[in-house]
Scaffold this active site. Structure first.
Site, PDB file in Angstrom:
ATOM      1  N   ALA A  86       0.867  -1.183   0.000  1.00  0.00           N
ATOM      2  CA  ALA A  86       0.000   0.000   0.000  1.00  0.00           C
ATOM      3  C   ALA A  86       0.901   1.229   0.000  1.00  0.00           C
ATOM      4  O   ALA A  86       2.063   1.172   0.445  1.00  0.00           O
ATOM      5  CB  ALA A  86      -0.895  -0.030   1.220  1.00  0.00           C
ATOM      6  N   GLY A 137       0.693  -4.931   1.015  1.00  0.00           N
ATOM      7  CA  GLY A 137      -0.522  -4.980   0.182  1.00  0.00           C
ATOM      8  C   GLY A 137      -0.317  -5.705  -1.137  1.00  0.00           C
ATOM      9  O   GLY A 137      -1.268  -6.257  -1.695  1.00  0.00           O
ATOM     10  N   GLU A 185      -0.678  -9.222  -0.308  1.00  0.00           N
ATOM     11  CA  GLU A 185      -2.106  -9.449  -0.048  1.00  0.00           C
ATOM     12  C   GLU A 185      -2.910  -9.529  -1.350  1.00  0.00           C
ATOM     13  O   GLU A 185      -3.854 -10.311  -1.463  1.00  0.00           O
ATOM     14  CB  GLU A 185      -2.637  -8.328   0.861  1.00  0.00           C
ATOM     15  CG  GLU A 185      -2.025  -8.427   2.250  1.00  0.00           C
ATOM     16  CD  GLU A 185      -2.271  -7.195   3.113  1.00  0.00           C
ATOM     17  OE1 GLU A 185      -1.925  -6.075   2.669  1.00  0.00           O
ATOM     18  OE2 GLU A 185      -2.801  -7.343   4.211  1.00  0.00           O
ATOM     19  N   GLU A 190       4.869  -4.524   7.385  1.00  0.00           N
ATOM     20  CA  GLU A 190       4.003  -3.576   8.097  1.00  0.00           C
ATOM     21  C   GLU A 190       4.416  -3.289   9.536  1.00  0.00           C
ATOM     22  O   GLU A 190       4.364  -2.138   9.984  1.00  0.00           O
ATOM     23  CB  GLU A 190       2.547  -4.075   8.092  1.00  0.00           C
ATOM     24  CG  GLU A 190       1.814  -3.844   6.782  1.00  0.00           C
ATOM     25  CD  GLU A 190       1.952  -4.976   5.791  1.00  0.00           C
ATOM     26  OE1 GLU A 190       2.906  -5.773   5.928  1.00  0.00           O
ATOM     27  OE2 GLU A 190       1.115  -5.071   4.872  1.00  0.00           O
TER      28      GLU A 190
HETATM   29  N1  CAA Z   1       4.519   3.161  -1.018  1.00  0.00           N
HETATM   30  C1  CAA Z   1       4.897   4.304  -1.664  1.00  0.00           C
HETATM   31  N2  CAA Z   1       6.002   4.391  -2.438  1.00  0.00           N
HETATM   32  C2  CAA Z   1       6.762   3.296  -2.551  1.00  0.00           C
HETATM   33  C3  CAA Z   1       6.458   2.096  -1.915  1.00  0.00           C
HETATM   34  C4  CAA Z   1       5.271   2.048  -1.128  1.00  0.00           C
HETATM   35  N3  CAA Z   1       4.850   0.920  -0.522  1.00  0.00           N
HETATM   36  N4  CAA Z   1       7.403   1.188  -2.212  1.00  0.00           N
HETATM   37  C5  CAA Z   1       8.280   1.809  -3.017  1.00  0.00           C
HETATM   38  N5  CAA Z   1       7.896   3.081  -3.223  1.00  0.00           N
HETATM   39  C6  CAA Z   1       8.579   4.104  -4.024  1.00  0.00           C
HETATM   40  C7  CAA Z   1       9.782   4.665  -3.311  1.00  0.00           C
HETATM   41  O1  CAA Z   1       9.404   5.659  -2.381  1.00  0.00           O
HETATM   42  C8  CAA Z   1      10.585   5.190  -4.456  1.00  0.00           C
HETATM   43  O2  CAA Z   1      10.037   6.426  -4.865  1.00  0.00           O
HETATM   44  P1  CAA Z   1      11.026   7.688  -5.222  1.00  0.00           P
HETATM   45  O3  CAA Z   1      11.804   7.205  -6.422  1.00  0.00           O
HETATM   46  O4  CAA Z   1      10.070   8.782  -5.525  1.00  0.00           O
HETATM   47  O5  CAA Z   1      11.876   7.894  -4.024  1.00  0.00           O
HETATM   48  C9  CAA Z   1      10.296   4.190  -5.576  1.00  0.00           C
HETATM   49  O6  CAA Z   1       9.108   3.506  -5.187  1.00  0.00           O
HETATM   50  C10 CAA Z   1      11.407   3.172  -5.732  1.00  0.00           C
HETATM   51  O7  CAA Z   1      11.616   2.589  -4.477  1.00  0.00           O
HETATM   52  P2  CAA Z   1      13.077   2.513  -3.777  1.00  0.00           P
HETATM   53  O8  CAA Z   1      13.949   3.632  -4.265  1.00  0.00           O
HETATM   54  O9  CAA Z   1      12.867   2.387  -2.316  1.00  0.00           O
HETATM   55  O10 CAA Z   1      13.605   1.155  -4.414  1.00  0.00           O
HETATM   56  P3  CAA Z   1      14.646   0.136  -3.767  1.00  0.00           P
HETATM   57  O11 CAA Z   1      14.971  -0.851  -4.817  1.00  0.00           O
HETATM   58  O12 CAA Z   1      15.764   0.842  -3.106  1.00  0.00           O
HETATM   59  O13 CAA Z   1      13.814  -0.608  -2.610  1.00  0.00           O
HETATM   60  C11 CAA Z   1      11.902  -1.729  -1.656  1.00  0.00           C
HETATM   61  C12 CAA Z   1      12.719  -1.400  -2.933  1.00  0.00           C
HETATM   62  C13 CAA Z   1      12.728  -2.609  -0.722  1.00  0.00           C
HETATM   63  C14 CAA Z   1      10.659  -2.481  -2.092  1.00  0.00           C
HETATM   64  C15 CAA Z   1      11.540  -0.409  -0.938  1.00  0.00           C
HETATM   65  O14 CAA Z   1      10.968   0.492  -1.891  1.00  0.00           O
HETATM   66  C16 CAA Z   1      10.549  -0.594   0.163  1.00  0.00           C
HETATM   67  O15 CAA Z   1      10.913  -1.033   1.236  1.00  0.00           O
HETATM   68  N6  CAA Z   1       9.257  -0.228  -0.088  1.00  0.00           N
HETATM   69  C17 CAA Z   1       8.232  -0.271   0.913  1.00  0.00           C
HETATM   70  C18 CAA Z   1       7.750  -1.681   1.109  1.00  0.00           C
HETATM   71  C19 CAA Z   1       6.725  -1.732   2.213  1.00  0.00           C
HETATM   72  O16 CAA Z   1       6.993  -1.411   3.344  1.00  0.00           O
HETATM   73  N7  CAA Z   1       5.510  -2.198   1.866  1.00  0.00           N
HETATM   74  C20 CAA Z   1       4.422  -2.343   2.798  1.00  0.00           C
HETATM   75  C21 CAA Z   1       3.582  -1.105   2.825  1.00  0.00           C
HETATM   76  S1  CAA Z   1       2.412  -1.152   4.135  1.00  0.00           S
HETATM   77  C22 CAA Z   1       1.060  -1.998   3.517  1.00  0.00           C
HETATM   78  O17 CAA Z   1       1.087  -2.570   2.438  1.00  0.00           O
HETATM   79  C23 CAA Z   1      -0.152  -1.982   4.410  1.00  0.00           C
HETATM   80  C24 CAA Z   1      -1.266  -2.838   4.016  1.00  0.00           C
HETATM   81  O18 CAA Z   1      -1.255  -4.041   4.164  1.00  0.00           O
HETATM   82  C25 CAA Z   1      -2.515  -2.222   3.534  1.00  0.00           C
END
Ligand code: CAA
Length: 259
Positions: free
Chosen positions: A64, A109, A112, A132
């Site tokens: 998400a 998400g 999921e 999360e």
């Molecule tokens: N939400 C918003 N933006 C996201 C994102 C997310 N979940 N995941 C990645 N992005 C964005 C980053 O912010 C980045 O944007 P910018 O270029 O504008 O900075 C772009 O995507 C590329 O990501 P990274 O530069 O971070 O890429 P990376 O290869 O270095 O890392 C990754 C990849 C490990 C997946 C890292 O992006 C990450 O940890 N993302 C978040 C993953 C996460 O925590 N997901 C769970 C969200 S909570 C949820 O899903 C709740 C639910 O159940 C409803």
């Protein structure tokens, strides 16, 4: 720009999450578009299989949208989760089979979303986790419920409590995915399964999906009653009559008409 690309070919629909610059993170706009696309697709006559995948090299979906969630209060978060549930439950109950074709990150998400599909095919680049708890939240789009039901509660607890990232081999071993393939073969292998489904009697497949889904929430005896009803419904189709007559005449039959 559209956040969901849709293509239909040979009765197989392909929906691609199209937000690669954010690793296909699921924001409200994307979820709304997904919901609208699904509602439109449901009207398609004789759709046999639906595939969900992500655009870009790196991710199926990285969860998400954290930027959107960071601004939410509890009421907005509840609404966000409820909408995610609505969209994913709609997908899960979609009348024809739904395949998740997964490469790269399937996190939070995104994991999921894959769990809401009927069949999961993963490339060897796939990585699954629930990050999360490291963001101060629980999974909110069905992960606490669907992973525990698909695998075991203790395993779901470990993955959700620790946020441990797993690869395809472990996902396969735990029954989370159906098939693990080299990344270069993901599309072809996904299409092979979709085509195999599309070549069978569509009414029978819809009934089989409904029987399995409904049965999961029922005791065995009630599940059998549901199965008998849906089995009987197949006998109202021309496809059943034509396929059985062909068998008796020792002819091959693949011309299912969805009626
Ligand atoms: N939400 C918003 N933006 C996201 C994102 C997310 N979940 N995941 C990645 N992005 C964005 C980053 O912010 C980045 O944007 P910018 O270029 O504008 O900075 C772009 O995507 C590329 O990501 P990274 O530069 O971070 O890429 P990376 O290869 O270095 O890392 C990754 C990849 C490990 C997946 C890292 O992006 C990450 O940890 N993302 C978040 C993953 C996460 O925590 N997901 C769970 C969200 S909570 C949820 O899903 C709740 C639910 O159940 C409803």
């Amino acid at each position: 720009m559209t956040l969901i690309n849709a293509e239909i070919k040979d009765k197989i629909a392909l929906l691609t999450l199209n937000r690669p610059e954010a690793l296909n993170a699921l924001n409200s706009e994307l979820l709304n578009e997904l919901y609208d696309r699904l509602k439109k697709l449901e009207q398609e006559n004789d759709l046999r299989c639906l595939i969900i995948t992500g655009s870009g090299e790196k991710a199926f979906a990285a969860g998400a949208d954290i930027g959107e969630m960071a601004e939410m209060d509890a009421d907005q978060a509840e609404e966000f989760a409820a909408f995610g549930h609505k969209v994913f439950s709609y997908l899960s109950a979609f009348p024809c089979p739904v395949i998740a074709s997964i490469h790269g990150y399937a996190l939070g998400g995104g994991f999921e979303l894959a769990l809401a599909c009927d069949i999961r095919i993963a490339a060897d680049t796939a990585r699954f986790s629930f990050p999360e708890t490291g963001l101060g939240i629980t999974p909110g789009f069905g992960g606490t419920q669907r992973l525990a039901r698909l695998t075991q509660a203790a395993y779901a607890m470990e993955l959700i409590f620790t946020g441990r990232r797993i690869k395809g081999e472990e996902a396969l071993e735990k029954g989370i995915i159906n098939l693990l393939v080299p990344a270069a073969d993901l599309r072809d292998e996904t299409m092979k399964i979709a085509e195999s489904i599309a070549g069978k009697a569509p009414i029978a497949i819809r009934m089989a999906k409904a029987a399995i889904h409904q049965g999961l929430d029922l005791d065995l005896e009630t599940g059998m009653e549901v199965e008998a009803e849906l089995f009987a419904e197949c006998f109202e189709s021309n496809d059943q009559k034509a396929a059985m007559q062909a068998f008796l005449k020792k002819e091959s039959f693949t011309d299912f008409r969805n009626k």
